[in-house]
Every structure is written in C-alpha cells, then in structure tokens.
Design an enzyme around this catalytic site. Structure first.
Site, PDB file in Angstrom:
ATOM      1  N   HIS A  10     -17.207   8.537  12.656  1.00 24.06           N
ATOM      2  CA  HIS A  10     -17.439   8.811  14.082  1.00 24.06           C
ATOM      3  C   HIS A  10     -17.871  10.270  14.301  1.00 24.06           C
ATOM      4  O   HIS A  10     -18.439  10.869  13.416  1.00 24.06           O
ATOM      5  CB  HIS A  10     -16.206   8.427  14.880  1.00 24.06           C
ATOM      6  CG  HIS A  10     -15.772   7.014  14.605  1.00 24.06           C
ATOM      7  ND1 HIS A  10     -16.361   5.925  15.184  1.00 24.06           N
ATOM      8  CD2 HIS A  10     -14.833   6.526  13.738  1.00 24.06           C
ATOM      9  CE1 HIS A  10     -15.810   4.809  14.716  1.00 24.06           C
ATOM     10  NE2 HIS A  10     -14.879   5.142  13.834  1.00 24.06           N
ATOM     11  N   GLU A 142      -9.058   3.311   5.653  1.00 30.70           N
ATOM     12  CA  GLU A 142      -8.443   3.335   6.989  1.00 30.70           C
ATOM     13  C   GLU A 142      -7.048   3.920   6.800  1.00 30.70           C
ATOM     14  O   GLU A 142      -6.119   3.226   6.403  1.00 30.70           O
ATOM     15  CB  GLU A 142      -8.373   1.926   7.571  1.00 30.70           C
ATOM     16  CG  GLU A 142      -9.719   1.264   7.805  1.00 30.70           C
ATOM     17  CD  GLU A 142     -10.350   1.654   9.137  1.00 30.70           C
ATOM     18  OE1 GLU A 142      -9.828   2.575   9.799  1.00 30.70           O
ATOM     19  OE2 GLU A 142     -11.355   1.026   9.521  1.00 30.70           O
TER      20      GLU A 142
END
Length: 254
Positions: A10, A142
């Site tokens: 991101h 993650e």
C-alpha cells in the site's frame, strides 16, 4: 551477491487495512525498512518498491523487482477482517511455485519460532498480482490482523522482532547465516498532534517543500515523521536541515 527486493504494501492514497488507530501502509513500511537494514548488514543488496509514503500500482512494484534483477521478492502486509477476533500470521506464495513455497515457509517458520508471534495460520497460495508478475521466488507475508487488538499491539511494540524473524526467513532461504543487528531505524519527527487534520496540514506543508513525510498514529497522537535512516548521523543531518527551516525536529527510533 544476493539481491532481495522488498515491497512495503500500500502507501500514499492507499492506506491499506485500518484498525485500532493504525494504518497498514505505515506498519508495512516501518517493518520493511527494518528488514532491508538487517539484510544489508548481512551483505545482501536490497531494493525497495517504496521507502516513503507514496502510491504505486501493483504492476509497477513487480516491474521494479524484475528490473532490479532480484533473487527474492518479499511483500509485507497486515491482515484485516470484519470479525475482530480473527488473528494470526500467514505467508503466501504463488500457486505452483515450489521456490516461492519454500521461501514463504522459511519466513512463516521463522516468525513462529521467534516467539514474536505464535498464532500460526500457516502458509497459503494466492493469485496476488505481485506474486504472479514477479520473475523470482516471491512471498507475501501478512504479519498480523490490524483489526484485532492483541495483534495490533504486536504490530506496534514488536516490529523489531517481526523484522528480525522475516529477515531470518529470507536469509535462511538464501543460505546466509544470521549474524544479528541492524533493526534500529532513525526517523526525524517534526510534530505530534491530537487532531489528525493538524498533522495532515503539516505533512502537506512539508510535501510542498520537497519532503516525503508520513503520519503515524502512536499512543493516540498523530505524529509527522520524515526520513528513515539506518545511520543516526544521516537522521541528524536532516533534523538540522529542518530546524534551520523553523521546524521543531527531533530524532526518534523505530
């Protein structure tokens, strides 16, 4: 010499997942820079998709890694789910990639073995663009669920431990013994606000002057930080430059 390309998920207009006062893009960047510093201290040549709070398309991240000629690609993210009880760490590789699976398993196993995080969701495969479009063994980790309060606390307080564990996983895959050190990152902080709009205003002002600030949320305060350095003297030089321009700059570690 081994070459590793690190992708902080991101960034910029895309904050990623949100939860417990945190933004995924900030956590991902902080941990990624720490991983890069550790790898560099072990003689690895490190490339980055981003080192500041900027937006990049997924295809651009893969293209940069391919052009860099990396031996390994690792993308760092945080998880999220509508059910805030969801927690744990998991690492992905591209379906059918044996080398990617080995890399993701090495990273996952080292995170669990470190004790930094013990809720093991295992290794998985997924058709993520950055895994599909890269030409080298690739993994996407993650780190934890930003939407879970306990996980969020780990993402704030144990970034060094997580970075070391991810680094160990990469080094183990490359056959490079871990020698320790390298996880401290020096940043220059120029403001801390209780109101986010004030932090955003200062960040926009700094961008207008050619800097690349990020706004991080710590302890209920919105902190404006510029730069990320493994060498303290480089951070001191930037702090002095900002002080000369009238900013109340101070060095913080991350």
């Amino acid at each position: 010499m081994a070459k590793v390309f690190l992708d902080a998920g991101h960034g910029g207009k895309d904050p990623g997942a949100l939860g417990n006062g945190l933004q995924e893009k900030d956590i991902a960047l902080s941990v990624t820079l720490k991983v890069g510093n550790i790898l560099a201290n072990h003689g690895v040549t490190v490339g980055y998709s981003r080192t500041t709070d900027i937006f990049l398309e997924l295809a651009d991240r893969a293209t940069r890694a391919n052009n860099f000629g990396a031996n390994v690609f690792v993308s760092v993210h945080c998880n999220a789910f509508s059910d805030t009880s969801a927690k744990g760490v998991e690492t992905y590789s591209y379906p059918g990639s044996t080398t990617g699976a080995n890399l993701s398993k090495s990273i996952q196993n080292n995170i669990i073995a470190s004790g930094a995080y013990t809720v093991n969701r295992g290794t998985k495969t997924a058709d993520f663009a950055v895994l599909r479009l890269t030409n080298m063994p690739a993994a996407l980790v993650e780190l934890a669920f930003i939407t879970n309060a306990q996980d969020a606390a780990i993402l704030i307080s144990r970034q060094n431990d997580l970075a070391v564990a991810v680094s160990k996983g990469i080094l183990n895959y490359l056959g490079i013994p871990y020698q320790g050190g390298g996880s401290t990152i020096y940043r220059v902080q120029v403001g801390a606000f209780s109101v986010k709009a004030n932090a955003d205003n200062l960040a926009n002002e700094l961008r207008g002057k050619g800097y690349s600030p990020i706004v991080v949320t710590v302890g209920g305060l919105y902190k404006v930080q510029v730069g990320a350095f493994s060498i303290r003297s480089n951070a001191e030089a930037l702090a002095n430059e900002l002080k000369a321009k009238g900013y109340d700059a101070m060095i913080v570690t991350a």
